[in-house]
Design a protein around this motif. Structure first.
Motif, PDB file in Angstrom:
ATOM      1  N   ARG A  11       9.408   6.297  31.328  1.00  0.00           N
ATOM      2  CA  ARG A  11       9.785   6.035  29.951  1.00  0.00           C
ATOM      3  C   ARG A  11      11.239   6.416  29.727  1.00  0.00           C
ATOM      4  NH1 ARG A  11       8.838  10.382  25.609  1.00  0.00           N
ATOM      5  NH2 ARG A  11      10.488  11.114  26.971  1.00  0.00           N
ATOM      6  N   THR A  16      13.477   4.780  23.688  1.00  0.00           N
ATOM      7  CA  THR A  16      12.559   5.262  22.646  1.00  0.00           C
ATOM      8  C   THR A  16      13.318   5.661  21.390  1.00  0.00           C
ATOM      9  OG1 THR A  16      11.005   6.063  24.321  1.00  0.00           O
ATOM     10  CG2 THR A  16      10.780   6.965  22.114  1.00  0.00           C
ATOM     11  N   GLU A 320       8.101   8.690  19.900  1.00  0.00           N
ATOM     12  CA  GLU A 320       6.997   7.972  20.534  1.00  0.00           C
ATOM     13  C   GLU A 320       5.697   8.196  19.761  1.00  0.00           C
ATOM     14  OE1 GLU A 320       6.099   7.390  25.170  1.00  0.00           O
ATOM     15  OE2 GLU A 320       5.738   9.422  24.456  1.00  0.00           O
TER      16      GLU A 320
END
Length: 591
Positions: A11, A16, A320
């Motif tokens: 990730r 994000t 997130e």
């Protein structure tokens, strides 16, 4: 039960955090201005070593007191300028960031109101609370400090390195030696810290859930003497969270150890090498002072890298978690299904329902429900525990969505209506009533939509036999406690019934609304309800024969289907299952 999501190892924290841009965009001018001011403040601090070089090589070497005092004045002015600029930066970001946090919290709350009941059935309330409080606080802190200073410190380090290389390139190269191991350490730290940070924030949500349940269920806990077991459960979760936080602290200590130690060793080496050069006459004392002062000025920008990366990773996991909720699909809007005027009243057309989280191969809870409640008719819904009566009633106001089939009100498919229109036409009262921390009148008039006043309030209270409110300390202005726990179960149920009837809805759905009433109060409420039911179309979940007798007809729900429809007396004579239920052997309702 916790509601957590696995965090992918690959990730991207940057990708994000970029999801915050729609919220940051309206205040981007002030944030950009704050960043520019912070860069100026930081670069102002880097001018101080140059002034020191001038002082050492000039007034100090020439034994000029006036020049020393002038240099001291320069240093004082530079220090004041740096402090004022940093103060201006804080002033620039305070108001816009509080606005960003407020907007995000408001959007989250609005979205939660639009999410289907199935979502709230799956998610622990503590997880949602932590996303609306702790996570948003982390995001505000990130936008206020790390976001700016990751840029500011990067620029400061680059400018400082250039200044040192200009002063003496060989000493500059010595200072740059730790750069590669520091960068490698940062990359490793970022990957490991993101996983631990996510775990910690999810565990905070679990702990919040336990606290909330402990407060709301305090009567049950005390009544059953379960305070010790609850305390043990809380301590266990606290111990788990503590372990995770210590893991975070360990990772942060490791990166700080590397980031602080290596540059300090490099500065020490540069000091020794520079002193040798000064002794050999290859370097002026002022240049060495300026070089070392610049290196020391860069200690904070370098040392803070670990702290800033940690805060950035926590902000990324908070982002997130926030968007995990925001990405959930809200209740679907009205479709373009055509209305069929011939189907007046409330009608179920071959309705099937399976809970969204049920296994695909599991049988539906409701299967092929066909039922017609004629205009102005009241129908009682009877069935065994767990037969799906409550679920069937929840389909009418679309608290749950039918898996297939149609439900129509006066021939109009309920999915063709906006939810506002549907819920203005259908009023509900549940067996487990929910009251809010507000006045009695506010709780009741909530069911009227708008425009209702004292007359409507008093009428609804009379129907529900809720005259007890007038004996409360402030009458209908009395504030009820959270969840209405300051009232008895029967009192809460009567206020919930009053809320359902206050707006004179054309359709009424009652889920065993009299279960907590004593026999005499129940009889009085039923007598008043008959007048209300005469002017509405109603579906009533019932267990007691007295409640069943309020209805014109009765529908028996068994095995997920409507197996019999008729009057109470007809079904008693012709249906053994119905007679068995009315004999009182199965009086509790289920899903």
């Amino acid at each position: 039960m916790s509601t957590t999501r696995a965090t992918e190892n690959d990730r991207s924290a940057v990708r994000t955090l970029l999801r915050l841009w729609p919220y940051v965009r309206p205040v981007r001018a002030r944030l950009s201005g704050a960043a520019v001011v912070a860069v100026l403040a930081s670069c102002t601090g880097l001018v101080i070593p140059l002034v020191l070089k001038w002082m050492v090589d000039g007034p100090v070497a020439d034994r000029d007191p006036a020049g020393v005092w002038l240099g001291a004045l320069y240093l004082l002015l530079l220090g004041l300028a740096e402090a004022l600029l940093f103060g201006l930066r804080r002033w620039l970001v305070a108001r816009p960031l509080s606005h960003v946090e407020a907007e995000m919290r408001a959007d989250l709350y609005r979205h939660l109101q639009r999410l289907p009941v199935a979502f709230h059935d799956r998610w622990a309330s503590g997880q949602l609370l932590s996303r609306g409080t702790t996570d948003l606080m982390l995001l505000r802190m990130f936008l206020a400090f790390p976001l700016t200073f990751l840029l500011v410190n990067t620029v400061t380090i680059l400018v400082g390195v250039v200044i040192m290389l200009v002063q003496d390139w060989s000493l500059g190269l010595v200072i740059l030696v730790p750069a590669i191991p520091v960068m490698v350490t940062c990359v490793i730290f970022e990957k490991r810290y993101s996983l631990v940070a996510r775990r910690a924030q999810d565990q905070v949500g679990d702990l919040t859930t336990v606290v909330e349940e402990g407060v709301l269920g305090i009567r049950i806990i005390k009544g059953f003497g379960r305070h010790r077991s609850q305390a043990r459960a809380f301590r266990e979760l606290s111990r788990t969270l503590r372990g995770t936080e210590l893991r975070k602290a360990g990772l942060l200590a490791t990166i700080w150890g590397v980031i602080v130690t290596l540059p300090e060793v490099a500065i020490g080496a540069a000091l020794v090498l520079g002193a040798v050069q000064v002794a050999d006459g290859e370097l002026s004392a002022g240049t060495l002072v300026a070089f070392l002062s610049t290196a020391l000025a860069l200690r904070w920008p370098v040392d803070s890298i670990g702290f800033l990366l940690a805060m950035s990773q926590e902000a990324a996991t908070a982002t997130e978690r926030y968007f995990e909720v925001m990405d959930e699909e809200p209740e679907s809007r009205a479709s373009t299904a055509a209305a069929r005027a011939e189907d007046s009243g409330l009608r179920f057309h071959h309705v099937r329902f399976r809970y969204p989280d049920a296994p695909e191969d599991s049988p539906p809870l409701l299967d092929g429900i066909d039922l017609h409640i004629r205009p102005g008719e009241s129908m009682a819904l009877v069935g065994a525990t767990g037969s799906g009566k409550t679920t069937l009633t929840a389909l009418v106001p679309r608290l749950h969505e039918a898996t297939s089939g149609r439900i129509t009100l006066d021939g109009q498919d309920i999915t063709a209506m906006s939810r506002e229109e549907l819920r203005s036409r259908v009023a509900v009262a549940f067996e487990e009533p929910t009251l809010f921390s507000a006045a009695v009148s506010e709780n009741v008039l909530m069911g009227a939509g708008g425009g209702a006043g004292t007359v409507e309030l008093e009428r609804a209270l009379a129907v529900a036999q809720a005259d007890f409110v007038h004996s409360l300390p402030q009458g209908t202005d009395t504030q009820v406690g959270e969840q209405g726990h300051s009232l008895s179960g029967g009192q809460r149920q009567r206020l919930a019934l009053a809320r359902a009837v206050v707006g004179k809805p054309p359709f009424l759905v009652l889920d065993d609304p009299l279960s907590a009433l004593d026999v005499h109060t129940e009889a009085a409420v039923e007598a008043a309800l008959r007048d209300v039911l005469a002017d509405t179309t109603a579906l009533i979940v019932a267990h007691r024969p007295s409640t069943v007798l309020l209805a014109d007809r009765v529908a028996l729900l068994s095995g997920g289907r409507i197996t019999a429809v008729g009057t109470h007396h007809e079904l008693l004579r012709t249906n053994a299952e119905y007679a068995h239920l009315m004999a009182g052997t199965d009086e509790e309702d289920g899903r």
